[in-house]
Design a protein around this motif. Sequence first.
Motif, mmCIF file in Angstrom:
data_model
loop_
_atom_site.group_PDB
_atom_site.id
_atom_site.type_symbol
_atom_site.label_atom_id
_atom_site.label_comp_id
_atom_site.label_asym_id
_atom_site.label_seq_id
_atom_site.Cartn_x
_atom_site.Cartn_y
_atom_site.Cartn_z
ATOM 1 N N SER A 290 48.380 37.378 38.798
ATOM 2 C CA SER A 290 47.177 37.159 37.982
ATOM 3 C C SER A 290 47.427 37.503 36.522
ATOM 4 N N LYS B 80 41.438 28.350 35.454
ATOM 5 C CA LYS B 80 41.054 29.702 35.866
ATOM 6 C C LYS B 80 40.273 29.717 37.172
ATOM 7 N N GLU C 233 47.083 34.952 33.409
ATOM 8 C CA GLU C 233 46.252 35.265 32.242
ATOM 9 C C GLU C 233 47.066 35.202 30.956
ATOM 10 N N ILE D 194 44.604 33.260 44.025
ATOM 11 C CA ILE D 194 45.882 33.955 44.139
ATOM 12 C C ILE D 194 46.071 34.598 45.502
ATOM 13 N N ASN E 180 49.179 40.278 43.985
ATOM 14 C CA ASN E 180 48.132 39.450 43.386
ATOM 15 C C ASN E 180 47.893 39.833 41.938
ATOM 16 N N SER E 181 47.888 41.117 41.677
ATOM 17 C CA SER E 181 47.649 41.617 40.330
ATOM 18 C C SER E 181 48.733 41.145 39.361
#
Length: 93
Positions: A16, A79, A20, A84, A12-13
């Motif tokens: 993400s 956003k 971004e 996610i 997920n990180s």
Amino acid sequence: MQTKSEKEKRANSLVSRLLEDIRARNLQVGDPFYTTIQASEFLGVSCSQANRALQTLEEIKIITRAQKKGARIASIPDKNSIYIQDWAYPFEG
């Protein structure tokens, strides 16, 4: 050894961070996006982890990928509209 939950959080990180980056660079539909090697360098992870993050973006139709043509932005994520965790796939390793 990482648990499934830890792997999902890591996945997920990475996704993400790529989302971004799309927003931060103000990329538009049709703009080129990272290759697997470039994403690996940007994220500071292995090529297999970067590739999986790019595959996830492709699966949720944020990017398109074609061999020898690279990745392109297919849609601009809002956003607040993408969750996610619903799209996470644990990385191997």
